[in-house]
Design an enzyme around this catalytic site. Structure first.
Site, PDB file in Angstrom:
ATOM      1  N   ASN A  96      -4.050  10.888   6.980  1.00  0.00           N
ATOM      2  CA  ASN A  96      -2.901  11.690   6.555  1.00  0.00           C
ATOM      3  C   ASN A  96      -2.714  12.858   7.524  1.00  0.00           C
ATOM      4  O   ASN A  96      -3.469  12.996   8.486  1.00  0.00           O
ATOM      5  CB  ASN A  96      -3.082  12.168   5.111  1.00  0.00           C
ATOM      6  CG  ASN A  96      -4.346  12.975   4.961  1.00  0.00           C
ATOM      7  OD1 ASN A  96      -4.510  14.018   5.577  1.00  0.00           O
ATOM      8  ND2 ASN A  96      -5.279  12.483   4.149  1.00  0.00           N
TER       9      ASN A  96
ATOM     10  N   ASP B 283      -6.856   8.785  -0.862  1.00  0.00           N
ATOM     11  CA  ASP B 283      -7.067   8.236  -2.205  1.00  0.00           C
ATOM     12  C   ASP B 283      -7.479   6.763  -2.174  1.00  0.00           C
ATOM     13  O   ASP B 283      -8.041   6.266  -3.129  1.00  0.00           O
ATOM     14  CB  ASP B 283      -5.781   8.386  -3.024  1.00  0.00           C
ATOM     15  CG  ASP B 283      -5.555   9.838  -3.424  1.00  0.00           C
ATOM     16  OD1 ASP B 283      -6.556  10.517  -3.697  1.00  0.00           O
ATOM     17  OD2 ASP B 283      -4.396  10.279  -3.460  1.00  0.00           O
TER      18      ASP B 283
ATOM     19  N   LYS C 171     -11.507  -6.182  16.126  1.00  0.00           N
ATOM     20  CA  LYS C 171     -10.103  -5.756  16.199  1.00  0.00           C
ATOM     21  C   LYS C 171      -9.180  -6.880  15.726  1.00  0.00           C
ATOM     22  O   LYS C 171      -9.330  -8.028  16.156  1.00  0.00           O
ATOM     23  CB  LYS C 171      -9.778  -5.374  17.645  1.00  0.00           C
ATOM     24  CG  LYS C 171      -8.414  -4.764  17.793  1.00  0.00           C
ATOM     25  CD  LYS C 171      -8.109  -4.444  19.246  1.00  0.00           C
ATOM     26  CE  LYS C 171      -6.641  -4.110  19.367  1.00  0.00           C
ATOM     27  NZ  LYS C 171      -6.186  -4.148  20.738  1.00  0.00           N
TER      28      LYS C 171
ATOM     29  N   PHE D 295      -7.260  21.924  -4.548  1.00  0.00           N
ATOM     30  CA  PHE D 295      -5.955  22.154  -3.920  1.00  0.00           C
ATOM     31  C   PHE D 295      -4.985  21.094  -4.432  1.00  0.00           C
ATOM     32  O   PHE D 295      -5.404  20.004  -4.812  1.00  0.00           O
ATOM     33  CB  PHE D 295      -6.060  22.042  -2.391  1.00  0.00           C
ATOM     34  CG  PHE D 295      -6.498  23.320  -1.734  1.00  0.00           C
ATOM     35  CD1 PHE D 295      -7.795  23.797  -1.908  1.00  0.00           C
ATOM     36  CD2 PHE D 295      -5.622  24.048  -0.949  1.00  0.00           C
ATOM     37  CE1 PHE D 295      -8.209  24.974  -1.313  1.00  0.00           C
ATOM     38  CE2 PHE D 295      -6.027  25.227  -0.345  1.00  0.00           C
ATOM     39  CZ  PHE D 295      -7.315  25.694  -0.521  1.00  0.00           C
TER      40      PHE D 295
ATOM     41  N   LYS E 176      -3.735  18.658 -12.475  1.00  0.00           N
ATOM     42  CA  LYS E 176      -4.939  18.438 -11.652  1.00  0.00           C
ATOM     43  C   LYS E 176      -6.038  19.423 -12.033  1.00  0.00           C
ATOM     44  O   LYS E 176      -7.213  19.083 -12.083  1.00  0.00           O
ATOM     45  CB  LYS E 176      -4.596  18.592 -10.160  1.00  0.00           C
ATOM     46  CG  LYS E 176      -3.936  17.348  -9.601  1.00  0.00           C
ATOM     47  CD  LYS E 176      -3.528  17.491  -8.156  1.00  0.00           C
ATOM     48  CE  LYS E 176      -2.590  16.334  -7.809  1.00  0.00           C
ATOM     49  NZ  LYS E 176      -1.982  16.452  -6.505  1.00  0.00           N
TER      50      LYS E 176
ATOM     51  N   LYS F  84      -9.420  17.648 -13.410  1.00  0.00           N
ATOM     52  CA  LYS F  84     -10.583  17.709 -12.513  1.00  0.00           C
ATOM     53  C   LYS F  84     -11.568  18.802 -12.920  1.00  0.00           C
ATOM     54  O   LYS F  84     -12.544  19.044 -12.235  1.00  0.00           O
ATOM     55  CB  LYS F  84     -10.111  17.895 -11.074  1.00  0.00           C
ATOM     56  CG  LYS F  84      -9.154  16.766 -10.644  1.00  0.00           C
ATOM     57  CD  LYS F  84      -8.888  16.746  -9.166  1.00  0.00           C
ATOM     58  CE  LYS F  84      -7.784  15.740  -8.847  1.00  0.00           C
ATOM     59  NZ  LYS F  84      -7.960  15.055  -7.582  1.00  0.00           N
TER      60      LYS F  84
HETATM   61  N1  CTP Z   1      -9.516  15.172  -4.089  1.00  0.00           N
HETATM   62  C1  CTP Z   1     -10.795  14.670  -4.081  1.00  0.00           C
HETATM   63  N2  CTP Z   1     -11.005  13.326  -3.965  1.00  0.00           N
HETATM   64  C2  CTP Z   1      -9.967  12.487  -3.855  1.00  0.00           C
HETATM   65  C3  CTP Z   1      -8.651  12.991  -3.865  1.00  0.00           C
HETATM   66  C4  CTP Z   1      -8.460  14.337  -3.991  1.00  0.00           C
HETATM   67  O1  CTP Z   1     -11.743  15.438  -4.197  1.00  0.00           O
HETATM   68  N3  CTP Z   1     -10.195  11.200  -3.746  1.00  0.00           N
HETATM   69  C5  CTP Z   1      -9.332  16.628  -4.234  1.00  0.00           C
HETATM   70  C6  CTP Z   1      -8.644  17.295  -3.075  1.00  0.00           C
HETATM   71  O2  CTP Z   1      -9.578  17.770  -2.134  1.00  0.00           O
HETATM   72  C7  CTP Z   1      -7.890  18.429  -3.737  1.00  0.00           C
HETATM   73  C8  CTP Z   1      -7.563  17.880  -5.112  1.00  0.00           C
HETATM   74  O3  CTP Z   1      -8.491  16.812  -5.351  1.00  0.00           O
HETATM   75  O4  CTP Z   1      -8.690  19.563  -3.901  1.00  0.00           O
HETATM   76  C9  CTP Z   1      -6.171  17.344  -5.278  1.00  0.00           C
HETATM   77  O5  CTP Z   1      -5.886  16.448  -4.241  1.00  0.00           O
HETATM   78  P1  CTP Z   1      -4.454  15.776  -4.093  1.00  0.00           P
HETATM   79  O6  CTP Z   1      -4.512  14.833  -2.923  1.00  0.00           O
HETATM   80  O7  CTP Z   1      -3.387  16.836  -4.105  1.00  0.00           O
HETATM   81  O8  CTP Z   1      -4.315  15.021  -5.465  1.00  0.00           O
HETATM   82  P2  CTP Z   1      -4.837  13.663  -6.001  1.00  0.00           P
HETATM   83  O9  CTP Z   1      -5.874  13.942  -7.012  1.00  0.00           O
HETATM   84  O10 CTP Z   1      -5.220  12.751  -4.884  1.00  0.00           O
HETATM   85  O11 CTP Z   1      -3.536  13.126  -6.757  1.00  0.00           O
HETATM   86  P3  CTP Z   1      -2.157  12.581  -6.156  1.00  0.00           P
HETATM   87  O12 CTP Z   1      -2.485  11.968  -4.827  1.00  0.00           O
HETATM   88  O13 CTP Z   1      -1.730  11.627  -7.194  1.00  0.00           O
HETATM   89  O14 CTP Z   1      -1.240  13.776  -6.039  1.00  0.00           O
END
Ligand code: CTP
Length: 408
Positions: free
Chosen positions: A215, A284, A294, A330, A344, A348
């Site tokens: 990302n 995610d 490859k 975050f 969140k 969490k």
């Molecule tokens: N986070 C994490 N592990 C993951 C995904 C996210 O620890 N697999 C943490 C990120 O570091 C951040 C928070 O969860 O502090 C929110 O991450 P974000 O990417 O905004 O949200 P998601 O939980 O992934 O939800 P979505 O993608 O549906 O917005």
């Protein structure tokens, strides 16, 4: 921009020395008080007269300058200095600084200066890659120097490889960041004795040995938090995904690639941490079965379908095992910011949730500014103005310090 900033610019004897003139001009135009100190060799590559005209100040080559206004030259130069930068730095000056040698005006000033220090090495590729130079640079980094790695390209010696002085604009960007940081660093050491774990950057999830899913996270927010936490006295562990930033001085950094590697690194340090700040943009999903070799295009694979599996949610796992830790998450959102952020925070089990709208051009990925809202598990909501990421890091740590006080 740099009014009242005293900057010592050291120039050592390499072809790139002439580029320092542009930097002197830029710093001076922006209000800095620039003192140029050259090695004897540098004065063969760039005329002290040019630098004197650009900076409006006497240029020091010889340690034994006498005359009105001068006391002990290297002490005068080192005193009250906001930043000392060496551009370009040869292998020789790097080795001398690493060894603590003080045999000319520049090396003596370095030894006497207690301010933040920056160095931009530039030399032949083999000299740069030589283990002696690498070890010396590592020594400087461990002592808190900001080392800007050289760029690759055609070198003055005709060879092509690593060792070029990076573009002047990139160096100026780094200097700007460092000089601003000296302002934004706060002197109260309210995190002394605290162990702070920060994650930063993206994770990368392999598709095959040469490709990955990732990302747009640059890591700047997490690195700013780590830098500020260390400046406030914390013992900081930074678990970083692949980014192009240098770890801040005084911060222990563990580099990881995938979400699962990040999870392992974070969990192994969790029980020992007082604060965990999950600024990383963790992927995610990962590819269910990354190819071992490859993936090649063939006549019959016009489509490539990748099956993705959910990665562990690290923050959620930390929330479910939480004991004494202050947990900060975050939320980078493009819409429904408040609603998603609060959801969140709750799901969490974080204590604080830092939300920002990444659809804005001044608060998203890879920019130096941010505009954050901090939600607290107690229902609080604090919105901050658009500011630098270092300033945003300060706001976040202020909220953390409050939470720590409330817990203990
Ligand atoms: N986070 C994490 N592990 C993951 C995904 C996210 O620890 N697999 C943490 C990120 O570091 C951040 C928070 O969860 O502090 C929110 O991450 P974000 O990417 O905004 O949200 P998601 O939980 O992934 O939800 P979505 O993608 O549906 O917005």
């Amino acid at each position: 921009m740099f009014a009242n900033k005293k900057i010592v610019l050291g120039i050592s004897g390499g072809i790139a020395a002439y580029k320092a003139a542009d930097i002197v001009s830029w710093l001076t135009k922006n209000g800095a008080e620039v003192h140029c100190v050259l090695t004897e060799a540098a004065s063969e590559f760039v005329s002290p007269l040019v630098l004197q005209a650009l900076s409006g100040r006497e240029v020091v080559v010889n340690e034994f300058v006498t005359g009105p206004g001068w006391g002990i030259v290297h002490i005068d130069l080192a005193t009250g200095t906001d930043l000392l930068a060496i551009i370009p730095a040869t292998a020789n000056i790097i080795a001398k600084i690493a060894a603590g040698i003080a045999d000319d005006a520049l090396t003596s000033t370095v030894l006497a200066a207690t301010c933040p220090k920056f160095i931009a090495p530039a030399m032949n590729t083999h000299m740069y890659e030589n283990p002696a130079t690498q070890q010396n640079l590592q020594t400087l980094q461990q002592r808190g120097w900001q080392v800007m790695p050289p760029a690759s390209g055609r070198l003055a010696c005709g060879a092509v490889g690593k060792g070029k002085l990076p573009a002047v604009e990139l160096i100026e960007e780094q200097l700007h960041r460092l000089i601003s940081a000296t302002d934004e660093f706060i002197s109260n050491m309210d995190l002394v004795g605290r162990k702070v774990l920060v994650t930063a950057g993206p994770t990368t999830e392999a598709i095959d040995p040469v490709r990955y899913i990732s990302n747009r996270s640059s890591g700047k927010m997490g690195y700013a938090v780590a830098q500020q936490a260390a400046a406030r006295g914390a013992e900081v562990l930074l678990v970083s995904g692949p980014v192009s930033l240098q770890p801040p001085a005084g911060v222990r950094c563990v580099q990881v690639e995938s979400a699962r590697q990040m999870r392992d690194a974070v969990l192994s340090a969790y029980s020992d941490s007082d604060v965990v700040i999950m600024a990383a943009a963790v992927a995610d999903y990962r590819v269910a079965a990354p190819a071992e070799q490859k993936i090649k295009k063939t006549a019959d694979n016009q489509e490539l379908v990748l099956q993705l599996l959910r990665n562990p949610d690290i923050l959620q796992e930390l929330g479910s095992q939480k004991q004494k830790q202050v947990l900060v998450g975050f939320a980078a959102e493009t819409n429904n910011l408040e609603e998603y952020a609060r959801a969140k925070l709750q799901s969490k089990r974080a204590d604080l949730l830092v939300a920002n709208d990444v659809s804005r051009s001044d608060a998203g990925f890879d920019v130096d500014t941010n505009q954050i809202i901090i939600f607290g598990a107690d229902g609080s909501r604090r919105e901050y103005p658009l500011c630098s990421k270092l300033q945003a890091a300060k706001y976040i740590l202020d909220a953390v310090v409050e939470k720590l006080a409330a817990k203990n």
